[in-house]
Design a protein around this motif. Structure first.
Motif, PDB file in Angstrom:
ATOM      1  N   HIS A  39       0.972  -4.920  -6.027  1.00  0.00           N
ATOM      2  CA  HIS A  39       1.007  -5.716  -4.889  1.00  0.00           C
ATOM      3  C   HIS A  39       2.401  -6.477  -5.002  1.00  0.00           C
ATOM      4  O   HIS A  39       3.073  -6.618  -3.889  1.00  0.00           O
ATOM      5  CB  HIS A  39      -0.076  -7.089  -5.189  1.00  0.00           C
ATOM      6  CG  HIS A  39      -1.318  -6.566  -4.817  1.00  0.00           C
ATOM      7  ND1 HIS A  39      -2.526  -7.418  -5.125  1.00  0.00           N
ATOM      8  CD2 HIS A  39      -2.078  -5.239  -4.081  1.00  0.00           C
ATOM      9  CE1 HIS A  39      -3.628  -6.907  -4.782  1.00  0.00           C
ATOM     10  NE2 HIS A  39      -3.252  -5.807  -4.277  1.00  0.00           N
ATOM     11  N   ALA A  40       3.105  -6.748  -6.101  1.00  0.00           N
ATOM     12  CA  ALA A  40       4.182  -7.743  -6.120  1.00  0.00           C
ATOM     13  C   ALA A  40       5.311  -6.488  -5.537  1.00  0.00           C
ATOM     14  O   ALA A  40       6.217  -6.785  -4.978  1.00  0.00           O
ATOM     15  CB  ALA A  40       4.657  -7.790  -7.808  1.00  0.00           C
ATOM     16  N   ASN A  95       3.022 -13.522  -5.698  1.00  0.00           N
ATOM     17  CA  ASN A  95       3.022 -12.069  -5.722  1.00  0.00           C
ATOM     18  C   ASN A  95       1.585 -11.601  -5.633  1.00  0.00           C
ATOM     19  O   ASN A  95       1.064 -10.421  -6.352  1.00  0.00           O
ATOM     20  CB  ASN A  95       3.772 -11.444  -6.963  1.00  0.00           C
ATOM     21  CG  ASN A  95       5.230 -11.613  -6.615  1.00  0.00           C
ATOM     22  OD1 ASN A  95       5.765 -11.191  -5.506  1.00  0.00           O
ATOM     23  ND2 ASN A  95       6.047 -11.806  -7.666  1.00  0.00           N
ATOM     24  N   ASP A 152      -2.045  -6.344  -9.700  1.00  0.00           N
ATOM     25  CA  ASP A 152      -0.939  -7.512  -9.419  1.00  0.00           C
ATOM     26  C   ASP A 152       0.241  -6.637  -9.279  1.00  0.00           C
ATOM     27  O   ASP A 152       1.155  -7.142  -8.530  1.00  0.00           O
ATOM     28  CB  ASP A 152      -0.985  -8.439 -10.244  1.00  0.00           C
ATOM     29  CG  ASP A 152      -2.336  -9.225 -10.112  1.00  0.00           C
ATOM     30  OD1 ASP A 152      -2.960  -8.739  -8.885  1.00  0.00           O
ATOM     31  OD2 ASP A 152      -2.897  -9.919 -11.008  1.00  0.00           O
ATOM     32  N   ILE A 177       4.903  -6.436  -1.721  1.00  0.00           N
ATOM     33  CA  ILE A 177       5.387  -7.334  -1.114  1.00  0.00           C
ATOM     34  C   ILE A 177       6.990  -7.463  -1.279  1.00  0.00           C
ATOM     35  O   ILE A 177       7.689  -8.106  -0.084  1.00  0.00           O
ATOM     36  CB  ILE A 177       5.008  -8.858  -2.129  1.00  0.00           C
ATOM     37  CG1 ILE A 177       3.477  -8.903  -1.760  1.00  0.00           C
ATOM     38  CG2 ILE A 177       5.647  -9.966  -1.516  1.00  0.00           C
ATOM     39  CD1 ILE A 177       2.866  -9.897  -2.837  1.00  0.00           C
ATOM     40  N   ALA A 178       7.633  -7.182  -2.404  1.00  0.00           N
ATOM     41  CA  ALA A 178       9.012  -7.040  -2.361  1.00  0.00           C
ATOM     42  C   ALA A 178       9.521  -6.262  -1.443  1.00  0.00           C
ATOM     43  O   ALA A 178      10.740  -6.451  -0.800  1.00  0.00           O
ATOM     44  CB  ALA A 178       9.249  -6.606  -3.854  1.00  0.00           C
ATOM     45  N   ARG A 215       9.049  -8.130   2.099  1.00  0.00           N
ATOM     46  CA  ARG A 215       9.383  -9.350   2.121  1.00  0.00           C
ATOM     47  C   ARG A 215       9.721  -9.936   3.581  1.00  0.00           C
ATOM     48  O   ARG A 215       8.909 -11.080   3.727  1.00  0.00           O
ATOM     49  CB  ARG A 215      10.203  -9.875   1.004  1.00  0.00           C
ATOM     50  CG  ARG A 215      10.258 -11.386   0.768  1.00  0.00           C
ATOM     51  CD  ARG A 215      11.136 -11.805  -0.396  1.00  0.00           C
ATOM     52  NE  ARG A 215      10.342 -11.167  -1.636  1.00  0.00           N
ATOM     53  CZ  ARG A 215       9.315 -12.035  -2.149  1.00  0.00           C
ATOM     54  NH1 ARG A 215       9.177 -13.096  -1.577  1.00  0.00           N
ATOM     55  NH2 ARG A 215       8.844 -11.314  -3.114  1.00  0.00           N
TER      56      ARG A 215
END
Length: 241
Positions: free
Chosen positions: A66-67, A218, A63, A70-71, A74
């Motif tokens: 992934h966060a 996230n 996770d 994603i950041a 974005r």
């Protein structure tokens, strides 16, 4: 030589607490000798007694990765192409669906998505074409993006799903029903190709292997979700704000 389980554990810890925290942790463990062996033994015994913490740690590490992805991406994830979104113009939670028009699970999710939008006026769903099942998926994605650029995504989306199997004929018919300008769509083709490539690159980086796949906060979920699970995921994102 450090036991394999120790290396795995320290790798997981490193990912979870970051390089600085890991360096601090390493300083607390003797470099060699009997004391280090004793500490490693304590860790080993604890892991043997509580093996359930390893899957949890691996999930947390995943996770976190992934966060970070994603950041770093974005805008490319959350900013829709034209009108390829539904729901609130000022959402408190945005979900992103990566989908393929040939995906039966994506088709089966349509009523769930409709129910979710109806039940929660504060959310937005961003649609991202992720055509991985067939050449007709790619062709449909190109027209989907052209329709979105012209502000006609939902009309095309609904018409194509209503038109049965995805073929050159059904794509053309859906575009006509939605009022997509063919010349403008042709001119947009290079940009559509760039968008598809970007979606695929980011989806792979996020570990997506099928459709539908969702970005919710996230977290990444690669499966068709029932309404209750989507609502639960949304509630979790809101609770963290």
């Amino acid at each position: 030589m450090r036991p394999a389980w120790t290396s795995i554990t320290l790798a997981l810890v490193s990912g979870l607490i970051g390089a600085a925290g890991f360096a601090s942790l390493e300083r607390l463990i003797p470099a060699s000798g009997g004391e280090r062996t004793r500490v490693e033994g304590v860790v080993h015994d604890y892991l043997m007694a509580h093996p359930e913490i390893l899957p949890a740690a691996m999930d947390a590490l995943r996770d976190r990765g992934h966060a970070e992805t994603i950041a770093a991406n974005r805008s490319a994830i959350y900013t829709p192409v034209g009108s390829a979104w539904a729901g609130s113009a000022n959402p408190d939670v945005t979900l992103v669906e990566y989908f393929d028009y040939n995906c039966g699970y994506c088709r089966a999710s349509l009523p769930t998505i409709a129910a979710l939008l109806k039940s929660d006026p504060k959310i937005r769903i961003v649609y991202r074409d992720f055509p991985i099942l067939a050449q007709s998926s790619v062709d449909a994605a190109r027209m989907s993006l052209a329709a979105a650029e012209q502000g006609k995504f939902q009309a095309f989306h609904d018409a194509l799903y209503a038109g049965g199997p995805v073929t050159a004929q059904s794509i053309a018919a859906a575009a006509k029903t939605a009022g997509v300008d063919a010349a403008r769509a042709a001119a947009y083709a290079p940009r559509a190709e760039q968008e598809i490539t970007s979606n695929e690159t980011i989806a792979r980086a996020l570990g997506m292997t099928g459709t539908p796949s969702w970005v919710i906060g996230n977290k990444i979920v690669s499966s068709a979700l029932p309404l209750e699970e989507l609502q639960k995921a949304i509630a979790e994102v809101r609770a963290k704000k």
